[in-house]
Design a protein around this motif. Sequence first.
Motif, PDB file in Angstrom:
ATOM      1  N   PHE A 144     -18.911  20.939  17.473  1.00 35.39           N
ATOM      2  CA  PHE A 144     -17.867  21.649  18.025  1.00 35.39           C
ATOM      3  C   PHE A 144     -18.414  21.922  19.351  1.00 35.39           C
ATOM      4  N   ILE A 145     -16.602  21.804  20.385  1.00 33.69           N
ATOM      5  CA  ILE A 145     -16.560  21.366  21.928  1.00 33.69           C
ATOM      6  C   ILE A 145     -17.201  22.555  22.373  1.00 33.69           C
ATOM      7  N   GLY A 146     -17.245  22.776  23.913  1.00 29.79           N
ATOM      8  CA  GLY A 146     -17.821  24.554  24.104  1.00 29.79           C
ATOM      9  C   GLY A 146     -18.934  24.892  23.821  1.00 29.79           C
ATOM     10  N   ASP A 147     -18.909  26.024  24.805  1.00 31.20           N
ATOM     11  CA  ASP A 147     -20.141  26.670  25.090  1.00 31.20           C
ATOM     12  C   ASP A 147     -19.304  28.264  24.610  1.00 31.20           C
ATOM     13  N   TYR A 148     -20.654  28.993  23.890  1.00 34.10           N
ATOM     14  CA  TYR A 148     -20.716  29.712  23.547  1.00 34.10           C
ATOM     15  C   TYR A 148     -20.821  30.893  24.492  1.00 34.10           C
ATOM     16  N   ARG A 149     -20.736  32.197  24.400  1.00 37.16           N
ATOM     17  CA  ARG A 149     -22.030  33.101  25.220  1.00 37.16           C
ATOM     18  C   ARG A 149     -21.290  35.094  25.297  1.00 37.16           C
ATOM     19  N   TYR A 150     -22.046  35.203  24.721  1.00 39.71           N
ATOM     20  CA  TYR A 150     -21.760  36.763  24.426  1.00 39.71           C
ATOM     21  C   TYR A 150     -21.607  37.860  25.099  1.00 39.71           C
ATOM     22  N   ASP A 151     -20.305  37.860  25.291  1.00 40.90           N
ATOM     23  CA  ASP A 151     -20.029  39.051  26.597  1.00 40.90           C
ATOM     24  C   ASP A 151     -21.259  40.193  27.391  1.00 40.90           C
ATOM     25  N   ALA A 152     -21.891  40.870  26.493  1.00 37.99           N
ATOM     26  CA  ALA A 152     -22.078  41.820  26.444  1.00 37.99           C
ATOM     27  C   ALA A 152     -23.778  40.957  27.405  1.00 37.99           C
ATOM     28  N   VAL A 153     -24.330  41.799  28.190  1.00 43.39           N
ATOM     29  CA  VAL A 153     -25.405  41.795  28.489  1.00 43.39           C
ATOM     30  C   VAL A 153     -26.944  42.459  27.673  1.00 43.39           C
ATOM     31  N   VAL A 154     -27.784  41.094  27.302  1.00 46.27           N
ATOM     32  CA  VAL A 154     -28.813  41.828  26.529  1.00 46.27           C
ATOM     33  C   VAL A 154     -29.872  42.104  26.793  1.00 46.27           C
ATOM     34  N   THR A 155     -30.296  43.466  26.350  1.00 44.32           N
ATOM     35  CA  THR A 155     -31.695  44.065  28.293  1.00 44.32           C
ATOM     36  C   THR A 155     -32.943  43.436  26.972  1.00 44.32           C
ATOM     37  N   ILE A 156     -33.624  42.894  26.963  1.00 43.34           N
ATOM     38  CA  ILE A 156     -35.254  42.763  26.422  1.00 43.34           C
ATOM     39  C   ILE A 156     -35.653  44.341  26.967  1.00 43.34           C
ATOM     40  N   THR A 157     -36.793  44.489  26.059  1.00 47.88           N
ATOM     41  CA  THR A 157     -37.649  46.016  26.902  1.00 47.88           C
ATOM     42  C   THR A 157     -39.002  45.828  25.851  1.00 47.88           C
ATOM     43  N   SER A 158     -39.566  46.257  26.209  1.00 48.58           N
ATOM     44  CA  SER A 158     -41.606  45.713  25.656  1.00 48.58           C
ATOM     45  C   SER A 158     -41.448  45.943  24.367  1.00 48.58           C
ATOM     46  N   GLY A 159     -41.618  45.315  23.197  1.00 47.87           N
ATOM     47  CA  GLY A 159     -41.096  45.371  21.862  1.00 47.87           C
ATOM     48  C   GLY A 159     -40.618  45.486  21.321  1.00 47.87           C
ATOM     49  N   CYS A 160     -39.287  45.363  22.007  1.00 50.11           N
ATOM     50  CA  CYS A 160     -38.259  45.086  21.071  1.00 50.11           C
ATOM     51  C   CYS A 160     -37.913  44.692  19.969  1.00 50.11           C
ATOM     52  N   ASP A 161     -36.688  44.643  19.415  1.00 48.53           N
ATOM     53  CA  ASP A 161     -36.489  43.921  17.725  1.00 48.53           C
ATOM     54  C   ASP A 161     -35.053  44.206  17.689  1.00 48.53           C
ATOM     55  N   ILE A 162     -34.451  43.095  18.857  1.00 51.61           N
ATOM     56  CA  ILE A 162     -32.917  43.162  18.374  1.00 51.61           C
ATOM     57  C   ILE A 162     -32.352  42.176  17.296  1.00 51.61           C
ATOM     58  N   GLU A 163     -31.361  43.247  16.605  1.00 51.44           N
ATOM     59  CA  GLU A 163     -30.899  42.585  15.775  1.00 51.44           C
ATOM     60  C   GLU A 163     -29.135  42.561  15.770  1.00 51.44           C
ATOM     61  N   MET A 164     -28.095  41.298  16.300  1.00 52.27           N
ATOM     62  CA  MET A 164     -27.450  40.802  16.662  1.00 52.27           C
ATOM     63  C   MET A 164     -26.254  41.101  16.114  1.00 52.27           C
ATOM     64  N   GLY A 165     -26.612  40.699  14.924  1.00 52.24           N
ATOM     65  CA  GLY A 165     -26.007  40.603  13.690  1.00 52.24           C
ATOM     66  C   GLY A 165     -25.029  39.431  13.748  1.00 52.24           C
ATOM     67  N   ASP A 166     -23.918  38.960  13.003  1.00 49.45           N
ATOM     68  CA  ASP A 166     -22.507  37.928  13.206  1.00 49.45           C
ATOM     69  C   ASP A 166     -22.039  37.455  14.673  1.00 49.45           C
ATOM     70  N   LEU A 167     -21.692  36.456  14.272  1.00 52.10           N
ATOM     71  CA  LEU A 167     -22.285  36.124  16.042  1.00 52.10           C
ATOM     72  C   LEU A 167     -20.668  35.315  15.825  1.00 52.10           C
ATOM     73  N   VAL A 168     -19.758  35.017  16.020  1.00 49.87           N
ATOM     74  CA  VAL A 168     -18.010  34.244  15.917  1.00 49.87           C
ATOM     75  C   VAL A 168     -18.059  33.855  17.869  1.00 49.87           C
ATOM     76  N   TYR A 169     -18.701  32.391  16.935  1.00 49.38           N
ATOM     77  CA  TYR A 169     -17.811  31.542  18.745  1.00 49.38           C
ATOM     78  C   TYR A 169     -16.194  30.820  17.852  1.00 49.38           C
ATOM     79  N   GLU A 170     -15.165  30.941  18.542  1.00 49.05           N
ATOM     80  CA  GLU A 170     -14.340  30.201  18.056  1.00 49.05           C
ATOM     81  C   GLU A 170     -14.331  28.826  19.830  1.00 49.05           C
ATOM     82  N   PRO A 171     -14.069  28.076  18.964  1.00 51.70           N
ATOM     83  CA  PRO A 171     -14.037  26.606  19.747  1.00 51.70           C
ATOM     84  C   PRO A 171     -13.053  26.267  20.216  1.00 51.70           C
ATOM     85  N   PRO A 172     -12.554  25.352  21.573  1.00 47.54           N
ATOM     86  CA  PRO A 172     -10.976  25.260  22.150  1.00 47.54           C
ATOM     87  C   PRO A 172     -10.398  24.820  20.934  1.00 47.54           C
ATOM     88  N   ARG A 173      -9.149  25.048  21.151  1.00 50.97           N
ATOM     89  CA  ARG A 173      -8.009  24.834  19.775  1.00 50.97           C
ATOM     90  C   ARG A 173      -6.556  25.143  19.952  1.00 50.97           C
TER      91      ARG A 173
END
Length: 696
Positions: free
Chosen positions: A465-494
Motif C-alpha cells: 500500500f502507498i503512503g504513511d500512517y501516523r497516529y495523531d495523538a502523542v504516545v507518552t511512555i512512562t516507566s513500566g507502562c504497558d499501553i494497548e492501542m487497540g485497533d488502528l486503521v490506516y486509509e491509504p490514498p485513494r
Amino acid sequence: MRRTLQSITGCLGGCGCAACTRDVTDSISDCLKPRDIQKMDADTHCGQQVLQNNICPAMAHQAVRLYIQDHHVILDSGIVQVTLSKPGGIVTGIRYNGIDNLLEYRNKEDNRGYWDIDWSPPGGNGIFDVIRGTSFRVVVENEEQIELSFLRMWDFSLEGKYIPLNIDKRFILLRGSSGFYSYAIYEHLQEWPEFSLGTTRFTFKLRKEMFRYMAMADNRQRHMPLPEDRSTGRGQPLAYPEAVLLVNPTDSVLSGEVDDKYQYSCENKDLKVHGWLCYGPPVGFWLIIPSDEFRSCGPVKQNLTSHVGPTTLAVFLSNHYAGKDINTYVGPNEPWKKVFGPVFIYLNSAANGNDPLWLWEDAKIQMMSEVQSWPYSFPASEDFQKAEHRGRVSGRLLVRDRYVSNDYISANGAYVGLAPPGDVGSWQTEWKDYQFWTTADEDGYFSIKHIRTSNYNLYAWVPGFIGDYRYDAVVTITSGCDIEMGDLVYEPPRDGPILWEIGIPDRSAAEFYIPDPDPMCINKLLVNHPERYRQYGLWSRYAEMYPNEDLVYTIGVSDYSKDWFFAHVVRKTDSNTYQGTTWQIKFQLGKVEKSGSYKLRVAIASATLAELQIRVNDPQANRPLFTTGLIGRDNAIARHGIHGLYRLYHVNIPGTRLIEGENTIFLKQPRCTSPFQGFMYDYIRLEGPPEGLCSS
C-alpha cells in the motif's frame, strides 16, 4: 594503590590453564607495557581445543582485571586484553588467542579503534574529528565488570575547533566475555552554539595480512583485496574515488573485479553483525549492534558495514542514501543528549584445521544472544535506561481500502514504530532521538518492547500500500507502562479505481529490470545475487540499451520486471556530456469522463538532484502538468542502493487532458550535469474518477 598482575594468559586459546599462566606482581607505575603483554608466552600453548565463546572451564570464573599505566589502560578478562590510550580512549591494541594485536599496529595509535564525528559549524566546512578524551576515570571496577570513562568536555574556548558537545566514551569488560562493549553519551547544553552533525561512528582498522575474509550476511561474504590493491598501478579509479577496478591485485584471482565499499551497505534492520575472519589461526573479529534504537532514520536506512582496509564500522548517524534531507542541525538554545550504543566487539576462534567459516555461524549465535539481552542491565550510566524503566506498546494495524474490500485488511508485515513527534513520514529523516520499530504479524498485531520514556508518535507503513500512517495523538511512555492501542486503521490514498499500475508499492525499485553489469567491471559476489543491483556502473547500461530513444512502456503489453529500467537516469552522449531523458507510459482508455478528475500516484524510492516533470499527451507543452522541482540528495544510484528516501506525489489529471484510445504520459527528468542524477521509482498507478465502491 596497587594492582596485582596474576595468571596472565599466554595460551593461544586464552584458556588460562596452568601450562599457560605466570604470576607477576608489580605496582601500577611499573605495570607491563602493552607491547610486553603482547610478547608474553606467544610461543606456548596447552594444546587444548578452543571451545565455543572461547571460554575454557579452567577460567570460567576468572575475575576481570584493570592495569593503569601512564599513557594506557589495559582491560583483561583472561580471554581478551584491550589496551586504550589514556586519557584519549582510543583502542590501540586487542590481544586475543595468542595474537599480539588484532588491530593494524602499523597505523598510528589514533588510527586503529576510535569513535569519530564529521561535523560543521554554521556556514563552515565539514570537520572530521577522531574523538579523544581529555579526562579518564574508573566508573566500575570489581571482579565481574570494569567500566571506564574517557570524557571530553566542551567550553567556549574551544568554539570552532571542536564540536560543541560533551562526549563521554565508555568501555565495558565483563567476566568470562570474549569481547568488550562500548557506548558514548553526547550532550549539547542549551547555551552552546549551533552545529550540524553529518556522521558519527565507531571504527576499527584490522591487520591487513591476517583478516582477508569479510562476512555481513549468509550470502554476502567473500575474500577481499588488500588496501594496496586499490593504489596506482594495481587499481584503476572509476567514476568516483570509492570505486576501483582491480587490474593487478596481489591475488590474481581478484583481477578484473570492482572494489567499492558501497557494495556492502545494508539496511539497519538487517545490520546486526558483520566483520572479518582470519584463516590461520582461525580467528573472527565481529561488530554486533544489538539494537536499532540509537541509529538514525528508521529500519530501512542504509549504512556502511565493513570494507577493504580491513575496516569495520558501527555507523550511528550518516547522511548516506539520504543526503541533506536528514535534519542533522542542533540549534542554539537547544539542549540535546543521546546515548549511542552499547555495541559489542566479539572475538572468537576455532582449532587449527577446523573450517574458519564456523566463526561466522558462531558470531550469528552470539548476535542473537546480545539482541535477546537488550536492553543491557550492566551499563553504569543513568542515561542508558534499563528494562525496568522502559515501556511497551501493542495493538493491531488494519488497512481500509473500499476499492479493494469493504472489510478491514490485516496489515500483514507492516513496519510499525515509535519515533519523535513530527509530520507523517518524518521518522525517515529523524536522528536526534530514539526510534523503536517492529513488524506486524499476518493479522496485523504488533508489540514494541523496551521503549525509552519520552513522547512519541506512532508511525507505520504497509508493504503493498502507498503512503504513511501516523497516529495523531502523542504516545507518552512512562516507566513500566504497558499501553494497548487497540485497533488502528490506516486509509491509504485513494480517489478511484485502479486503471493500471507499474511496480510494487514497497519503497524499493528492486522489482524492476536490473541489467547485467559491464563484464569488465563486476563484483563476482553479486553475480546472480538477490542484491545484484549493487553491481558497479549499472546506470551507464541505460544509454547502451537506449542509445537514441528513451524507454516506452505500454500498459497491458510491457512487463515492469523486464521493460522498466530500475533507474530513470540521464544519457551520456558521444561528446561526453549528458542529456535529460523522457520516459513514456502508453495506455488505452475506452471511455473518458471529461468532467471527471483522474489521479496519477507516483511513489519515488530515490531521488538525486533531479526533477520530475509530468506531461499528458503533449510532450512539447511549455508548462508541465506537474513538476516536483529539484529534489533529492540520496545518491543511491551511484552508491548501489535500490532506494533512498521515500516520496509520494499525487497528480490530478483533468478528464479534458485525456482521449478515448491511446494516451501517453511523459515523465521527463531534465537535470543532466552528472551521470548520477535521476530517480528510482517505487510504484506508479493511475486511478479513474470516483465510482461505486467494492461490495464484496
